[in-house]
Write an enzyme that holds these catalytic residues in place. Sequence first.
Site, short mmCIF file in Angstrom:
data_model
loop_
_atom_site.label_atom_id
_atom_site.label_comp_id
_atom_site.label_asym_id
_atom_site.label_seq_id
_atom_site.Cartn_x
_atom_site.Cartn_y
_atom_site.Cartn_z
N THR B 49 0.85 -1.19 0.00
CA THR B 49 0.00 0.00 0.00
C THR B 49 0.89 1.24 0.00
O THR B 49 2.08 1.16 0.30
CB THR B 49 -0.92 0.07 1.23
OG1 THR B 49 -0.12 0.49 2.35
CG2 THR B 49 -1.59 -1.24 1.53
N GLU B 50 0.30 2.38 -0.30
CA GLU B 50 1.10 3.59 -0.41
C GLU B 50 1.65 4.08 0.93
O GLU B 50 2.51 4.93 0.97
CB GLU B 50 0.32 4.69 -1.11
CG GLU B 50 -0.91 5.16 -0.38
CD GLU B 50 -1.70 6.13 -1.25
OE1 GLU B 50 -1.48 7.33 -1.13
OE2 GLU B 50 -2.54 5.67 -2.04
#
Lengths: 329, 263
Positions: B49-50
């Site tokens: 995920t970012e």
Amino acid sequence: MQNKLLSIQEAVANYTWDGMTYCNGAALPVGSCSIAFGKEMVKQKRKNLNVICHCGSQQINLLAAVGAVDRVEVGFSGLEVYGFAAGLNRAVISGKTRMEDYSNGAMALRFFGGAMNWPFVPATVSIHNDQQWCSADYPDEYPCTRKIPEITDPFTGKKYGAFRTIRPDVAAIHVTMADIYGNAIMLGTEWNRFEMSRASKKVVLVTDQIVHTDCMRQYPNLVRIISEVVDAVVYWPYAAWPQASPGLYDSDEEHMFYMNKMMKTEADTEAYCDQWVNSWNSHEEYMALIGEEKIEKISQTATGFLMDPYRKWIRSDAEIRELQDRTKG
Amino acid sequence: MDYTKQEFMAIITGREIKDGELIILGVGLPMLAGYFAQTNHAPNLRPFTEGGVYGSTPVGGLPWGIECNRISANATSFTNAIDALGFLVLSGRADNAVIGAAQVDKYGNVNTTGIWDEPPWKAGKYLPPRVRLNGSGGASDISVGCKRYLIMASHEKRRFMEKVDYISSTGFLTGGDSRKKCGFVGGGPAAIISTLGILRPDPQTKEFYLEAYYPFTTIDEVKASTDWDLKISPDVKIVIEPTDEELENLRSVDVTGFLRKNG
């Protein structure tokens, strides 16, 4: 090293003021964020804030809902699966709050540039699209050329953009655990908190747990925020509620939706503040408001095991009270 | 077979994901599509995920956010935005990604920022929107950095537009070589997976056309749900329905039934 413990009231009184550039240290909109600190800012009626968010959270949602925010810079303004941020969006749509959009990667780079004290950071994102062409600071210019101006790579001659770097006046950063000097360990994603702690002129930590410095000496690699850049430490368990703090508590699903719903109108925001913001002073009162049952529920987190290595260094409330009294001198 | 349009879309998106890919997943539906692929046919997928959450799979249902405890209970690494969005995405290292869209246009430009009565490009100025959405988040970084990426969107005329109100995440801009001229490291959107079908960009014009549609719809319905004059592939196909196994694998990720509640 200096004991930097301060009460939440003193920290807000000493480190925030009207018109400041304020940075809320969040690990994205559902996770770790210094929300209790933002509530105290509402209680002390701070206004005309310029907020650097990176990502929104319930903190900026509340501050904007009460009309305290003149301008905000974000990469993402919503509450993820909990929905759009109703209070912040109301302020933006009405024109009360000017919002400048960047990408999340751009915001991280701008903090990095601020930490380096660089004049600008080369931009390979947020260019050739509306994040470059639209500026709330220069609304009459479209396409805007002043927000992310074009620059030329001196080596290849290619065109890129230039990001303005970020040097906030103060960042209130939520962490899982800190010692009384301001060394901190974060569980879960850091998001922007490492760069933010170096970019901000002053840093206030809002921590769920106070640990002995021996804990830092055991895991020095994990201490990503260091006492050298920290000005004050506020001990406030469940400071991120209703958002989550990995290792300690989950987000309060019911209250996340409820709070956001209440931010939709001015009248409901006021009612919310009466009940949930202006109704406590001590931490005991804050905990009583959340309620034992809720505390127990959110504390049953699947991430609880992440805290296991650190438990033996956690300092008791009695110990911390004594240490707090000493800083009052 | 009993499934919702959202579940159908998640499974079709998942089929586009290849085993072994380094893939970044946005919040909500994209995450479910990604972890469905990992469970179903891509055991060596490398999702992140970012926020820089690596090596984890969701626990207890759809994560509330990309840093939620539901995605933080079995991670192998937690880093940060500079690492995930900078070192892995903007650098050009990530293979694939899945992003969502409130509006998408014929060249795959995505709007997740706001809705205007008169959009900025038409008004010649930037006024507050009628509806404020979320902003781009990391999707804008994905759109310029990832080797390719997939767009998921609900197929409605007000969302599949000739020109979006605001370009938050950059597709093929005005088509042809207009994106190429910008010099981004990433290759651009590989497909739009909608609630009605699969759209792909024409190799030359970069305009998205209908490659395949779902068994419960028709070409006419897809065209009527698209604001631009949608071109249809001469070899247009009907997408194969999700199998029982695929549905079971999706629901093992979506344990709280997020995709069933939302139609």
